[in-house]
Design a protein around this motif. Structure first.
Motif, short mmCIF file in Angstrom:
data_model
loop_
_atom_site.label_atom_id
_atom_site.label_comp_id
_atom_site.label_asym_id
_atom_site.label_seq_id
_atom_site.Cartn_x
_atom_site.Cartn_y
_atom_site.Cartn_z
N ASP A 89 34.54 -7.62 43.20
CA ASP A 89 35.90 -8.05 43.52
C ASP A 89 35.89 -9.55 43.80
O ASP A 89 34.88 -10.22 43.65
N GLY A 90 37.05 -10.06 44.18
CA GLY A 90 37.20 -11.49 44.37
C GLY A 90 37.78 -12.15 43.13
O GLY A 90 38.02 -11.50 42.11
N GLN A 91 38.00 -13.45 43.22
CA GLN A 91 38.59 -14.22 42.14
C GLN A 91 37.56 -15.18 41.55
O GLN A 91 36.79 -15.82 42.28
N LEU A 92 37.57 -15.27 40.22
CA LEU A 92 36.73 -16.23 39.52
C LEU A 92 37.66 -17.25 38.87
O LEU A 92 38.50 -16.90 38.04
N LEU A 93 37.53 -18.51 39.25
CA LEU A 93 38.39 -19.58 38.74
C LEU A 93 37.60 -20.45 37.77
O LEU A 93 36.47 -20.87 38.07
N LEU A 94 38.18 -20.69 36.60
CA LEU A 94 37.54 -21.47 35.55
C LEU A 94 38.25 -22.81 35.39
O LEU A 94 39.48 -22.86 35.31
#
Length: 286
Positions: A89-94
């Motif tokens: 889970d969590g957010q992955l920012l590119l």
């Protein structure tokens, strides 16, 4: 990889047989297949993130030095969509600048935000401290909108591998018919795993591909570390790295046609969730 993914590769096997490629060569090549998630702005798949949108970061995260591309909700990715040890889970920012500066520096970054972390909206234009109008115009064309995921399968796109004494590359080790097999993939891929603007995991792709884009990214990371522009340790063994994500920026950004962004990361950094150690390379043929 799920059995249905193996079934989807049947057109590849049939075409390879029709081209008289020996069965043993075909099966060894198919054994290299990897699952991946193809992200598009249409389709029936679940929404797993979005291109653009507000830039939400923890207070102690510095302003990224490159434009914001997309955010991925890792909990929303389909189960087993990739073989990467991503957090559940969590957010992955590119983040990325879809242009090769010629110096081998990283052209982007990745930020991982664990679930429950407090965030606040940040200025998405902070990367452009010099107020370059041309680059602001480029950033204005970055895509926006929800991203839907499709579980897909990926085979190598690159025809050759750089080896000692072979500066222009040769067949993949153990795969003497690799160039023919890549040609089969090129002719059948659209019916098996249509490409999208963003891909998580799998094999790297770009407009004009010969050797592995991941290997190119590794080479640039090593040179950047040697020049003191990238923190080590950095392995020069491509097998120690994986593709985290690909973005076919040229699909959307006018003037940067053919540009492809590759986010690569060392396996041990990925396992330890050190996403700040991801290196970003860009192919661009202006």
């Amino acid at each position: 990889m799920a059995p249905e993914m193996w079934d989807r590769l049947s057109p590849f096997r049939d075409e390879a047989i029709a081209r008289c490629i020996p069965a043993d060569d075909i099966e060894r090549w198919l054994a290299t297949a990897r699952p991946c998630a193809t992200l598009t702005r249409d389709g029936d798949g679940p929404v797993v993130g979005q291109f653009g949108g507000p830039l939400l970061l923890p207070a102690d995260t510095p302003d990224p030095a490159h434009p914001f591309v997309a955010s991925i909700d890792l909990a929303a990715l389909p189960a087993d969509a990739t073989d990467l040890p991503l957090p559940p889970d969590g957010q992955l920012l590119l983040f990325a600048f879809p242009e090769d500066d010629g110096d081998g520096d990283t052209m982007g970054s990745v930020v991982y935000i664990p679930l429950g972390t407090a965030v606040a909206e940040r200025d998405k234009h902070a990367w452009n401290s010099f107020d370059w109008d041309d680059y602001e115009a480029m950033f204005a064309e970055f895509p926006e909108g929800p991203l839907r995921a499709t579980a897909n399968v990926s085979l190598p796109h690159h025809k050759s591998v750089i080896q000692p004494g072979m500066p222009w590359g040769g067949p993949h080790p153990g795969h003497p018919r690799s160039e023919e097999l890549v040609a089969v993939w090129e002719s059948t891929r659209a019916d098996i795993a249509p490409e999208g603007p963003l891909q998580i995991g799998g094999y790297a792709d770009e407009e004009a591909i010969d050797t592995d884009p991941v290997a190119v990214g590794v080479s640039r990371a090593v040179k950047a570390a040697e020049a003191g522009r990238w923190d080590g340790p950095v392995s020069d063994d491509v097998s120690d790295w994986v593709l985290l994500a690909d973005w076919l920026a040229g699909m959307d950004v006018q003037g940067w046609e053919s540009a492809t962004v590759h986010w690569v990361i060392q396996r041990e950094d990925l396992a330890a969730r050190r996403f700040d150690r991801a290196f970003t390379s860009v192919f661009w043929n202006p």
